[in-house]
Design an enzyme around this catalytic site. Structure first.
Site, short mmCIF file in Angstrom:
data_model
loop_
_atom_site.label_atom_id
_atom_site.label_comp_id
_atom_site.label_asym_id
_atom_site.label_seq_id
_atom_site.Cartn_x
_atom_site.Cartn_y
_atom_site.Cartn_z
N SER A 20 0.90 -1.24 -0.02
CA SER A 20 0.07 0.23 -0.02
C SER A 20 0.81 1.29 -0.03
O SER A 20 0.43 2.21 -0.74
CB SER A 20 -0.82 -0.03 1.34
N GLY A 94 -6.13 -3.80 -7.39
CA GLY A 94 -7.44 -2.88 -7.04
C GLY A 94 -6.80 -1.57 -6.60
O GLY A 94 -7.59 -0.69 -6.77
N GLN A 169 -9.46 2.33 -0.28
CA GLN A 169 -9.14 2.46 -1.51
C GLN A 169 -10.30 3.68 -2.03
O GLN A 169 -10.15 4.27 -2.65
CB GLN A 169 -9.50 1.20 -2.28
N ASP A 314 -6.92 -7.73 5.14
CA ASP A 314 -6.13 -8.63 4.26
C ASP A 314 -5.43 -9.82 4.97
O ASP A 314 -4.72 -10.87 4.40
CB ASP A 314 -5.02 -7.89 3.71
N LYS A 341 -12.64 -9.30 -2.98
CA LYS A 341 -11.12 -9.14 -2.90
C LYS A 341 -10.61 -9.87 -4.23
O LYS A 341 -11.48 -10.02 -5.22
CB LYS A 341 -10.28 -9.63 -1.71
#
Ligand code: S3P
Length: 428
Positions: A20, A94, A169, A314, A341
């Site tokens: 990330s 994503g 996100q 996650d 996901k």
């Protein structure tokens, strides 16, 4: 690949950079003026997709040879991106498609974003809606609220968005679009999701505030290129933490792992399960990081629900593996997001743990696992989802017999050297 029961894990390891944070460093580096040096860059396929998109938008990127892990972004400034001559391909990522949508919505040119089969099935209405409220012209070309997405650059207006999702996100797409808006933009979340975008915008000189669960970003910042040191990815460390907990007589040290409190839910859950885990040598360089010492432990079941869920979203596949090895019942709730996901992770976990003879029952937003019974090796379908492949490679280390993982190479998305690193810790 085939895995078998392990006798013991020991040693010291450094996991690759946080996925990330790497994405955000590339994005802000591109939108800043001057040079951004990213140290400990994650050379996973997802982050390389982000680089590829920015190269197509006219940003020059240099990469040192892999072991040093330094990537240099020659920033073009907030308004320096150029119209791409082809559609931008985000691959499996994503984070890339959703955050780039926010950035591209406010440009003076049009663009098209697409990706692989998994990306083309994932929901995009969650970003189309708030970006459209800001005046963006963004549409799903197949009219199914999925990618490919066509974006016609527009002047955007600031909004206050109350997000129905606990999704970093979604939050980040709106905040990045807010950099191009005519007034401030705020996002309120019910439970706080990872805050790497907020920290990184601040680090590059943007104006961004947090009050309770509301983040407000000011438009048209002057972003200046920075030296970013990416901490090790806690989501990657999670597999080794779990392995050391379930394989007897193990002790491992994982160096320089990011421990941002919006990401560290797994560490809290492991402690609650009775896991021996020590956070050592805590430091801060744009993000908090530390060394993590783990020893094998007798685990017991727990309930995971509510505000902690976004901080370990996650890690739920690997936590469910821990639950299979923990005595008693583990209940996971409020995790319906797992269904959208890289694969339907809820279904993947339930199918694969069931085939390992674990007592597991799916619920609409989670699962119930009655653990502590023998786990059997079997054939595991990864569904080409990196986190499913890595979770079941770890499940195999405590199981009777061999476990074969189909599509094991998909770990390249976030951790290309995963199997070699795991091998280096196993002492047989
Ligand atoms: C990410 C946010 C999370 C997470 C993903 C990375 C990010 O997704 O699952 O792997 O970098 O912002 P959601 O925002 O959809 O929860």
């Amino acid at each position: 690949m085939i895995f078998k029961k392990a006798n013991r894990l020991s040693g010291e390891i450094t996991v690759p950079g946080d996925k990330s944070i790497t994405h955000r460093a590339v994005m802000l580096g591109a939108l800043a003026t001057g040079k951004t040096e990213i140290h400990n860059f994650l050379y996973g396929a997802d982050c390389l997709s982000t680089i590829d998109c920015f190269e197509k938008l006219g940003v020059q990127v240099e990469s040192s040879s892999e072991p040093e892990g330094i990537v240099t972004i020659h920033g073009v400034g907030l308004h320096g991106l150029q119209a791409p001559s082809a559609s931008l391909d985000v691959g499996n990522s994503g984070t890339t498609i959703r955050l780039m949508s926010g950035i591209l919505a406010g440009q003076e040119f049009d663009s098209m974003l697409t990706g692989d089969g998994s990306i083309q099935r994932r929901p995009m209405l969650r970003i189309i809606e708030p970006l459209s409220m800001m005046g963006a012209d963004i549409s799903s070309t197949l009219d199914n609220n999925c990618a490919p997405l066509q974006i016609k650059g527009k002047l955007l207006n600031g909004i206050h968005y109350i997000s129905p999702y606990n999704s970093a996100q979604v939050k980040s797409a709106v905040l990045f679009a807010g950099l191009y808006a005519d007034s401030r933009t705020s996002v309120t979340e019910k439970n706080v999701s990872r805050n790497h975008s907020e920290l990184m915008i601040d680090y590059f000189g943007g104006e961004i505030y947090m009050e309770d669960t509301t983040i407000t970003v000011c438009p048209e910042p002057t972003l200046i290129g920075q030296r970013v040191v990416v901490p090790g990815d806690l989501s990657s460390a999670a597999y080794f933490i779990a392995a050391a907990l379930i394989v007897p007589n193990s002790e491992i040290l994982i160096k320089n792992v990011g421990i941002n409190p919006t990401r560290d839910g797994m560490l809290r859950v492991v402690k609650e399960m009775g896991g021996h885990i020590e956070i050592l040598n805590e430091q801060f360089d744009g993000e908090p990081f530390a060394d993590i010492l783990v020893k094998s432990s007798a685990l017991h079941g727990v309930t995971i629900e509510g505000a902690i869920v976004p901080t370990l979203i996650d890690e739920l596949p690997i936590i469910s593996v821990l639950a299979a090895y923990a005595d008693g019942q583990t209940v996971i709730r409020d995790a319906a997001e797992l269904r959208v996901k890289e694969s339907d992770r809820l279904e993947a976990i339930v199918d694969n743990l069931s085939s390992m003879e674990v007592d597991i029952t799916p619920t609409p937003d989670g699962m119930i696992i009655n653990g502590g019974k023998p786990v059997k090796g079997t054939v595991i379908g990864s569904r080409l989802d990196h986190r499913i492949a890595m979770s079941f490679a770890i499940a195999a280390l405590g199981a009777e017999g061999n476990t074969e993982i189909i599509g094991s190479e998909c770990v390249k998305i976030s951790y290309p050297g995963f199997y070699q690193d795991l091998e280096s810790l196993i002492q047989n």
